[in-house]
Scaffold this active site. Structure first.
Site, PDB file in Angstrom:
ATOM      1  N   HIS A 166       0.864  -1.188   0.000  1.00  0.00           N
ATOM      2  CA  HIS A 166       0.000   0.000   0.000  1.00  0.00           C
ATOM      3  C   HIS A 166       0.898   1.235   0.000  1.00  0.00           C
ATOM      4  O   HIS A 166       2.134   1.120  -0.010  1.00  0.00           O
ATOM      5  CB  HIS A 166      -0.991  -0.027   1.168  1.00  0.00           C
ATOM      6  CG  HIS A 166      -0.382  -0.091   2.534  1.00  0.00           C
ATOM      7  ND1 HIS A 166       0.504   0.857   3.005  1.00  0.00           N
ATOM      8  CD2 HIS A 166      -0.526  -0.990   3.550  1.00  0.00           C
ATOM      9  CE1 HIS A 166       0.873   0.565   4.235  1.00  0.00           C
ATOM     10  NE2 HIS A 166       0.275  -0.569   4.590  1.00  0.00           N
ATOM     11  N   HIS A 215       3.971   1.586   2.399  1.00  0.00           N
ATOM     12  CA  HIS A 215       5.202   0.905   1.986  1.00  0.00           C
ATOM     13  C   HIS A 215       5.907   1.719   0.900  1.00  0.00           C
ATOM     14  O   HIS A 215       7.128   1.878   0.912  1.00  0.00           O
ATOM     15  CB  HIS A 215       4.892  -0.490   1.441  1.00  0.00           C
ATOM     16  CG  HIS A 215       4.120  -1.360   2.390  1.00  0.00           C
ATOM     17  ND1 HIS A 215       2.904  -1.908   2.062  1.00  0.00           N
ATOM     18  CD2 HIS A 215       4.388  -1.750   3.669  1.00  0.00           C
ATOM     19  CE1 HIS A 215       2.464  -2.625   3.094  1.00  0.00           C
ATOM     20  NE2 HIS A 215       3.337  -2.532   4.080  1.00  0.00           N
ATOM     21  N   CYS A 261      -0.897 -18.805  22.822  1.00  0.00           N
ATOM     22  CA  CYS A 261      -2.234 -19.009  22.267  1.00  0.00           C
ATOM     23  C   CYS A 261      -2.091 -19.989  21.113  1.00  0.00           C
ATOM     24  O   CYS A 261      -1.403 -19.698  20.131  1.00  0.00           O
ATOM     25  CB  CYS A 261      -2.828 -17.697  21.768  1.00  0.00           C
ATOM     26  SG  CYS A 261      -4.319 -17.980  20.783  1.00  0.00           S
ATOM     27  N   CYS A 266      -3.392 -18.717  17.846  1.00  0.00           N
ATOM     28  CA  CYS A 266      -2.457 -17.796  17.179  1.00  0.00           C
ATOM     29  C   CYS A 266      -1.113 -18.450  16.920  1.00  0.00           C
ATOM     30  O   CYS A 266      -0.315 -17.934  16.143  1.00  0.00           O
ATOM     31  CB  CYS A 266      -2.182 -16.567  18.051  1.00  0.00           C
ATOM     32  SG  CYS A 266      -3.577 -15.508  18.312  1.00  0.00           S
ATOM     33  N   HIS A 325      -8.715 -14.747  19.886  1.00  0.00           N
ATOM     34  CA  HIS A 325      -9.491 -15.985  19.812  1.00  0.00           C
ATOM     35  C   HIS A 325     -10.511 -16.155  20.927  1.00  0.00           C
ATOM     36  O   HIS A 325     -11.387 -17.010  20.837  1.00  0.00           O
ATOM     37  CB  HIS A 325      -8.545 -17.194  19.783  1.00  0.00           C
ATOM     38  CG  HIS A 325      -7.791 -17.283  18.496  1.00  0.00           C
ATOM     39  ND1 HIS A 325      -6.583 -16.658  18.306  1.00  0.00           N
ATOM     40  CD2 HIS A 325      -8.116 -17.872  17.318  1.00  0.00           C
ATOM     41  CE1 HIS A 325      -6.171 -16.888  17.073  1.00  0.00           C
ATOM     42  NE2 HIS A 325      -7.087 -17.610  16.447  1.00  0.00           N
ATOM     43  N   LYS A 328      -2.878   4.988  11.527  1.00  0.00           N
ATOM     44  CA  LYS A 328      -1.876   4.442  10.616  1.00  0.00           C
ATOM     45  C   LYS A 328      -2.597   3.644   9.531  1.00  0.00           C
ATOM     46  O   LYS A 328      -3.397   2.759   9.828  1.00  0.00           O
ATOM     47  CB  LYS A 328      -0.928   3.523  11.384  1.00  0.00           C
ATOM     48  CG  LYS A 328       0.118   2.873  10.493  1.00  0.00           C
ATOM     49  CD  LYS A 328       1.122   2.085  11.320  1.00  0.00           C
ATOM     50  CE  LYS A 328       2.161   1.441  10.423  1.00  0.00           C
ATOM     51  NZ  LYS A 328       2.307   0.013  10.598  1.00  0.00           N
ATOM     52  N   LYS A 341      -3.587  -2.313   5.581  1.00  0.00           N
ATOM     53  CA  LYS A 341      -4.489  -3.169   4.804  1.00  0.00           C
ATOM     54  C   LYS A 341      -5.473  -3.867   5.724  1.00  0.00           C
ATOM     55  O   LYS A 341      -6.639  -4.006   5.404  1.00  0.00           O
ATOM     56  CB  LYS A 341      -3.667  -4.235   4.068  1.00  0.00           C
ATOM     57  CG  LYS A 341      -2.903  -3.717   2.894  1.00  0.00           C
ATOM     58  CD  LYS A 341      -3.757  -3.522   1.669  1.00  0.00           C
ATOM     59  CE  LYS A 341      -4.068  -4.867   1.020  1.00  0.00           C
ATOM     60  NZ  LYS A 341      -4.778  -4.687  -0.251  1.00  0.00           N
TER      61      LYS A 341
HETATM   62  N1  MSP Z   1       9.335  -7.061   7.466  1.00  0.00           N
HETATM   63  C1  MSP Z   1       9.412  -6.017   8.443  1.00  0.00           C
HETATM   64  C2  MSP Z   1      10.687  -5.235   8.288  1.00  0.00           C
HETATM   65  C3  MSP Z   1      11.934  -6.040   8.375  1.00  0.00           C
HETATM   66  S1  MSP Z   1      13.358  -5.096   8.081  1.00  0.00           S
HETATM   67  C4  MSP Z   1      14.613  -6.095   8.510  1.00  0.00           C
HETATM   68  C5  MSP Z   1       8.217  -5.058   8.267  1.00  0.00           C
HETATM   69  N2  MSP Z   1       7.606  -5.090   7.102  1.00  0.00           N
HETATM   70  S2  MSP Z   1       6.306  -4.262   6.721  1.00  0.00           S
HETATM   71  O1  MSP Z   1       5.995  -4.649   5.378  1.00  0.00           O
HETATM   72  O2  MSP Z   1       5.281  -4.461   7.694  1.00  0.00           O
HETATM   73  O3  MSP Z   1       6.665  -2.738   6.813  1.00  0.00           O
HETATM   74  C6  MSP Z   1       7.688  -2.218   6.040  1.00  0.00           C
HETATM   75  C7  MSP Z   1       7.774  -0.725   6.176  1.00  0.00           C
HETATM   76  O4  MSP Z   1       6.573  -0.099   5.747  1.00  0.00           O
HETATM   77  C8  MSP Z   1       8.041  -0.235   7.596  1.00  0.00           C
HETATM   78  O5  MSP Z   1       9.082   0.744   7.573  1.00  0.00           O
HETATM   79  C9  MSP Z   1       6.745   0.410   7.979  1.00  0.00           C
HETATM   80  O6  MSP Z   1       6.945   1.452   8.893  1.00  0.00           O
HETATM   81  C10 MSP Z   1       6.266   0.933   6.637  1.00  0.00           C
HETATM   82  N3  MSP Z   1       4.843   1.243   6.704  1.00  0.00           N
HETATM   83  C11 MSP Z   1       3.802   0.369   6.794  1.00  0.00           C
HETATM   84  N4  MSP Z   1       2.649   1.099   6.939  1.00  0.00           N
HETATM   85  C12 MSP Z   1       2.940   2.426   6.949  1.00  0.00           C
HETATM   86  C13 MSP Z   1       2.201   3.608   6.946  1.00  0.00           C
HETATM   87  N5  MSP Z   1       0.886   3.625   7.048  1.00  0.00           N
HETATM   88  N6  MSP Z   1       2.884   4.780   6.790  1.00  0.00           N
HETATM   89  C14 MSP Z   1       4.236   4.824   6.578  1.00  0.00           C
HETATM   90  N7  MSP Z   1       4.952   3.725   6.576  1.00  0.00           N
HETATM   91  C15 MSP Z   1       4.372   2.523   6.953  1.00  0.00           C
HETATM   92  O7  MSP Z   1       7.925  -4.338   9.198  1.00  0.00           O
END
Ligand code: MSP
Length: 524
Positions: A21, A24, A130, A133, A158, A305, A308
């Site tokens: 999204h 990311h 859990c 989970c 759960h 924040k 998804k």
């Molecule tokens: N897989 C771990 C990171 C491992 S690094 C060794 C992870 N992945 S993630 O896909 O959940 O998130 C990746 C990045 O996207 C993070 O920096 C996270 O902060 C960013 N974002 C996810 N949602 C976000 C927003 N709504 N706004 C800005 N960035 C956000 O965490």
């Protein structure tokens, strides 16, 4: 600390349980702007991104979809995560997946090294578990039970009682690094940025650190612990190592020492992993900590924040399909103070697109190229004597380069863009005031007309160079229209530090017609 002549920046690696999204994409764009800026400044630059593919989250999603976790990861990487890079125009140097042999090998090598030196030991993990989970729970994940479970604590998801489970795990001696970490934060005050995050992390570490359980026995989707294959590696311990596996730690010492240490750009939610656990892991292996950990803010939708799972996720292509990738990049980098949270709204995006990109920058470029076409047969004229007005533009350009560079050095991407935008605003004002269309009517004022048009065209040259890291496509189109030589962003002579040196566009250059850089978008 990283040397000033090289720059290695890495994004977090993204979980492949779902598609990307705009949150990311935000991390990706910021890292890419910084990488392009450094690359275009003649700095030996490397930018890395990739995907985080092990662990329970991915395993469960795969099982729920009736495929193996590897099949699931392959599908998501090829259909969603790699295509994202094209959608938002990311010029990364490498893409790492944690299921690649080059990475898994490093995880095992690293674990073995820490085991051999006594930083990993066997222990017993006791915690609330859990089964629904398949996850250890903290006390605040639990709620009072209802119905037949009244009087018991149950899993909030759960609604069923949790069990106290003891599992044999391997532990990383994180607690022994408390003082070393505090020393690192003290001796390198910009190690964690912004300062609010630094304070938060420092007080967290001051409260004391527990050792970290780094293995799991209850599922097998992960990297096997090399000395005990009944365990797999905890997904975060595995994932963090991507930053060194991708540059050849343990296999290509030359490349590793050329690149390491990295600037870690992360969302603030995962800053602790990067500013606490990761440097401690590196210290245990006798490696340098990262150069910096910068935690950016969140994109908020309706004050929360964006995510998804809360159904507030917006796919990046929904924006780029309408506005294009340059507008996506420009909008998120300029409208939100980098390091703080920011709210996204379609109205704000559309308004800024129209005012700043279409009317501000795009219109300026079209007007200047069209006037050079109309009054000078498309050939950049030689400038006559400069007046205060021209000297003012020259100063604006030179100052903008200095201010933008200073802002980039502190990751204030929004300030860097604002500095560059002073050129857009000043040039627009200059043209309005100088009224070249009136000057053109008097043949006796030809030299003055040429001076005005040269100044405007040369100002656009500087803009094309400076905006290339943020809006690479528009910058390239403008570059071609100006008839400027060489590929933008590639040549050292078009480097950012020298962008403010006046007079680089040679008189006599043949310009080309310019299509609208930011076409009008019909409101839906
Ligand atoms: N897989 C771990 C990171 C491992 S690094 C060794 C992870 N992945 S993630 O896909 O959940 O998130 C990746 C990045 O996207 C993070 O920096 C996270 O902060 C960013 N974002 C996810 N949602 C976000 C927003 N709504 N706004 C800005 N960035 C956000 O965490």
């Amino acid at each position: 600390m990283a040397a000033a002549d090289r720059f290695y920046i890495a994004t977090p690696i993204f979980y492949v349980n779902d598609v990307p999204h705009i949150g990311h994409a935000y991390t990706e764009v910021a890292a890419d702007v910084l990488a392009r800026w450094h690359r275009q400044s003649g700095v030996d630059t490397w930018s890395l991104t990739g995907t985080d593919e092990h662990g329970q989250k991915i395993l469960r999603t795969a099982v729920a979809n009736g495929v193996t976790p590897q099949e699931w990861a392959d599908k998501l990487v090829e259909s969603a995560w790699k295509p994202l890079l094209d959608t938002i125009d990311i010029a990364n140097d490498d893409f790492i997946r944690t299921t690649e042999p080059r990475h898994e090998k490093v995880v095992q090598q690293f674990l073995q090294k820490l085991y051999d030196t006594g930083f990993i030991t066997e222990g017993e993990y006791e915690g609330y578990y859990c089964v629904g989970c398949e996850e250890y729970k903290q006390a605040d994940d639990l709620v009072p039970g209802a119905g037949e479970f009244v009087g018991q604590q149950v899993c909030a998801i759960h609604g069923r009682p949790i069990e106290v489970l003891k599992e044999k795990n391997y532990f990383f001696a994180l607690s022994t690094f408390q003082q070393k970490l505090l020393d690192l934060y003290e001796s390198q005050p910009d190690f964690i940025q912004p300062p609010s995050l630094r304070n938060e992390i420092m007080s967290f570490v001051r409260r004391g650190l527990d050792d970290l359980s780094i293995s799991r026995q209850s599922f097998d989707w992960g990297v096997r612990i090399p000395w005990d294959d009944s365990h797999v590696t905890y997904v975060w311990f595995d994932a963090l190592l991507n930053y060194i596996s991708a540059i050849g730690w343990g296999s290509d010492d030359e490349n590793f020492s050329r690149r390491w240490p990295a600037v870690q750009l992360v969302g603030k939610d995962i800053a602790r992993f990067h500013a606490v656990i990761w440097p401690a892991m590196l210290m245990a292996a006798d490696l340098q900590p990262p150069a910096r950990v910068f935690g950016h803010g969140w994109l908020l939708v309706g004050g929360e924040k964006m995510s998804k799972s809360k159904l507030t996720g917006i796919a990046p292509h929904q924006i780029t399909d309408v506005f294009g990738s340059d507008a996506f990049r420009y909008y998120f980098m300029s409208a939100i103070n980098f390091g703080q949270d920011g709210s996204f709204s379609w109205e704000d995006l559309a308004a800024r697109y129209q005012a700043e990109l279409a009317n501000g920058f795009g219109n300026l470029a079209s007007r200047v190229i069209a006037m050079v076409g109309k009054y000078c047969d498309g050939v950049v004229p030689a400038s006559g004597e400069a007046t205060d007005a021209e000297r003012g533009i020259q100063k604006t350009v030179a100052d903008a380069v200095v201010a933008a560079q200073r802002a980039i050095d502190t990751f204030a991407i929004h300030d860097a863009i604002a500095a560059v935008w002073t050129i857009v605003d000043e040039l627009n004002g200059y043209i309005t005031l100088q009224e070249p269309w009136k000057v053109a009517k008097d043949p006796a004022l030809e030299e003055r007309l040429h001076t005005i048009l040269y100044t405007a065209a040369e100002g656009l040259r500087a803009l094309a160079v400076l905006l290339s890291p943020v809006t690479p496509q528009a910058a390239q189109k403008l570059w071609v229209a100006l008839g400027a030589e060489g590929a933008l962003g590639g040549l050292r002579e078009q480097s950012i530090p020298s962008a403010g040196t006046w007079g680089q566009l040679p008189a006599g250059t043949q310009t080309q017609p310019l299509e609208a850089l930011f076409p009008r978008i019909e409101a839906e």
